[in-house]
Design an enzyme around this catalytic site. Structure first.
Site, PDB file in Angstrom:
ATOM      1  CG  ASP A   1      29.796  46.146  43.517  1.00  0.00           C
ATOM      2  OD1 ASP A   1      28.672  45.868  43.097  1.00  0.00           O
ATOM      3  OD2 ASP A   1      30.566  45.304  44.007  1.00  0.00           O
TER       4      ASP A   1
ATOM      5  CG  ASP B   1      33.329  42.234  44.231  1.00  0.00           C
ATOM      6  OD1 ASP B   1      32.710  43.286  43.950  1.00  0.00           O
ATOM      7  OD2 ASP B   1      32.914  41.424  45.072  1.00  0.00           O
TER       8      ASP B   1
ATOM      9  CG  HIS C   1      31.449  41.850  40.313  1.00  0.00           C
ATOM     10  ND1 HIS C   1      30.228  41.325  39.992  1.00  0.00           N
ATOM     11  CD2 HIS C   1      31.270  42.499  41.476  1.00  0.00           C
ATOM     12  CE1 HIS C   1      29.352  41.620  40.931  1.00  0.00           C
ATOM     13  NE2 HIS C   1      29.961  42.345  41.850  1.00  0.00           N
TER      14      HIS C   1
ATOM     15  CD  GLU D   1      27.142  41.036  43.347  1.00  0.00           C
ATOM     16  OE1 GLU D   1      27.158  42.273  43.411  1.00  0.00           O
ATOM     17  OE2 GLU D   1      27.975  40.304  43.914  1.00  0.00           O
TER      18      GLU D   1
ATOM     19  CG  HIS E   1      32.348  38.472  42.087  1.00  0.00           C
ATOM     20  ND1 HIS E   1      31.191  38.185  41.426  1.00  0.00           N
ATOM     21  CD2 HIS E   1      31.956  38.958  43.297  1.00  0.00           C
ATOM     22  CE1 HIS E   1      30.150  38.475  42.185  1.00  0.00           C
ATOM     23  NE2 HIS E   1      30.586  38.944  43.346  1.00  0.00           N
TER      24      HIS E   1
ATOM     25  CG  HIS F   1      27.476  36.049  45.541  1.00  0.00           C
ATOM     26  ND1 HIS F   1      27.729  36.324  46.868  1.00  0.00           N
ATOM     27  CD2 HIS F   1      27.963  37.099  44.827  1.00  0.00           C
ATOM     28  CE1 HIS F   1      28.340  37.505  46.938  1.00  0.00           C
ATOM     29  NE2 HIS F   1      28.512  37.987  45.723  1.00  0.00           N
TER      30      HIS F   1
ATOM     31  CG  HIS G   1      24.302  39.509  46.814  1.00  0.00           C
ATOM     32  ND1 HIS G   1      24.286  40.160  48.014  1.00  0.00           N
ATOM     33  CD2 HIS G   1      25.534  39.713  46.301  1.00  0.00           C
ATOM     34  CE1 HIS G   1      25.459  40.747  48.224  1.00  0.00           C
ATOM     35  NE2 HIS G   1      26.241  40.490  47.193  1.00  0.00           N
TER      36      HIS G   1
END
Ligand SMILES: [Zn+2]
Length: 432
Positions: free
Chosen positions: A61, A359, A59, A163, A252, A231, A190
């Site tokens: 971003d 993450d 993960h 995600e 994550h 999540h 999410h």
């Protein structure tokens, strides 16, 4: 659309989710500045093992940062040099010994209300793919064999993870298109509930997966895409483990027993992993790591309530809480705390079910635990595991071999199911 940081900051004021406000980090050296007491020999050994592993992080971003900062104009960034404004670049990934990276396709879950989630997801895929094809050091991987081949060739294997299930907009056709574009996992939710699954950080609505949610998981099994249950609510985790024919993924997530945050994985779910074959990839975000987080968060919420009672403006409340944070520093957590999560998952689920999904999502100095601030720092965590007596084999497994094993198992399940099951063509119902 709210940027990810803006989204988190807003959550800070409303729900008291802890995001420490701070100015962007400028000019950090490639190796990082944080003094960490690490034995240089163990660090050197960790680096040797990670070069071999390969190290697979599930993960990061970066694609969202490209879109938020320059609307996806990649010519603004020379990724062959250190980019202090971004959460990854080629030299720092190399320094961190990253062998394979899942780039996150992230779209704010509020877009499900405006029915723009799929549109925004396509922008994320586009910028992520343009990034990968723009660099000779990177190559897109579609299988576990690809990851190993690309790693052995000296390049960094790149995959995509969607995600949030809101991005498929209840359409199995969109899910299959995500697979074709290179997504090898989809996180079922999410931050908010979606039409067919509950999130960890929203009120219970479906109490797990709906019937359509179960069909989505089964279609993911047939396609060969991990059902990612980071999540999601604990009920959604349990439902997914119940219906999935393939190993699940936590891309994550950390251990609830160490830090009782709703985003973390409870022990009864960890205990289901040996039979399922899935892997929990631990992240480095301090709120999900620090055992002192819940107590600090409670105090912070009380301080916020007190501010709301006597101040009317958002600006005034933001100023007040910033003052409060100055005298009540957040318990950010350390490399040792991350290792404690790994120790715990090992004790409950076993060493075959642990991976890494850091993450990295911004460059603010307070986002990650102390010592794991950026993508150069992975070897420091593995040096700590070696110090705790983890074997070379354990390190190789946690770095990437567990993920490769689960991925191959998933690929085999998909090959079998494609002989016996038809694709799901029924569209899910939209709430409105
Ligand atoms: Zn996330």
């Amino acid at each position: 659309m709210l940027s990810r940081r803006r989204f988190l900051e807003q959550a800070t004021l409303l729900a008291g989710s802890a995001v420490v406000t701070g100015s962007a980090l400028a000019g950090e050296s490639i190796a990082g500045e944080v003094p960490v007491d690490t034995d240089p020999e163990l660090l050197a050994k960790a680096k040797r093992l990670l070069q071999k592993a390969p190290l697979i992080d599930t993960h990061n971003d970066l694609p969202s940062m490209f879109l938020e900062m320059k609307a996806g104009d990649l010519s603004s960034f020379d990724m062959s040099t250190v980019q202090p404004a971004l959460c990854a670049d080629i030299p720092r990934l190399r320094e961190g010994c990253v062998g394979a990276q899942y780039w996150s396709i992230w779209v704010d879950s509020a877009t499900q209300k405006t029915h723009t989630a799929l549109h925004e997801a396509l922008r994320e895929f586009d910028v992520a793919q343009r990034f990968v094809s723009s660099r000779p050091e990177l190559e897109q991987a579609r299988t576990a064999d690809d990851i190993q081949r690309i790693h052995q060739s000296g390049r960094i294997a790149c995959l995509f993870g969607v995600e949030g299930g809101h991005m498929m907009e209840n359409s199995p056709a969109a899910l299959r298109t995500f697979y074709q574009l290179g997504a090898r996992y989809m996180t079922l939710t999410h931050w908010d509930n979606i039409d067919w699954a509950d999130a960890a950080t929203d009120r219970p609505e479906h109490y797990g997966l709906t019937e359509f949610g179960e069909r989505v998981v089964r279609e993911m099994n047939r396609l060969g895409m991990f059902a990612d249950i980071s999540h999601v609510s604990a009920d959604t985790m349990r439902d997914t483990l119940h219906v999935s024919r393939a190993p699940v993924l936590f891309s994550h997530s950390n251990a609830f027993a160490i830090d009782p945050h709703p985003r973390c994985v409870p022990d009864d779910v960890l205990r289901l992993l040996p039979a399922n074959g899935g892997v929990v990839h631990v992240n480095f975000i301090w709120e999900f790591i620090s055992p002192k987080y819940p107590e600090w968060q409670e105090k912070r919420t009380a301080a916020l309530q007190e501010l709301h009672a006597r101040i009317d403006t958002d600006q005034g409340i933001a100023k007040g809480i910033a003052e409060w944070e100055k005298t009540n520093a957040p318990p950010r957590g350390t490399i040792s705390d991350v290792a404690d999560h790994i120790d715990h998952i090992r004790k409950v689920a076993g060493v075959d079910h642990i991976g890494i999904g850091a993450d990295f999502y911004d460059v603010a100095p307070g986002s990650m635990v102390v010592g794991l601030e950026n993508v150069t720092r992975y070897p420091y965590l593995f040096a700590e595991l070696l110090r705790r007596g983890y074997s070379d084999d354990d390190v190789l497994k946690i770095a990437g071999q567990n993920h490769l094993r689960a991925m191959r198992q998933m690929e085999n399940v998909a090959a079998d199911l494609q002989r016996t099951e038809a694709p799901l063509i029924t569209e899910g119902l939209k709430a409105k």
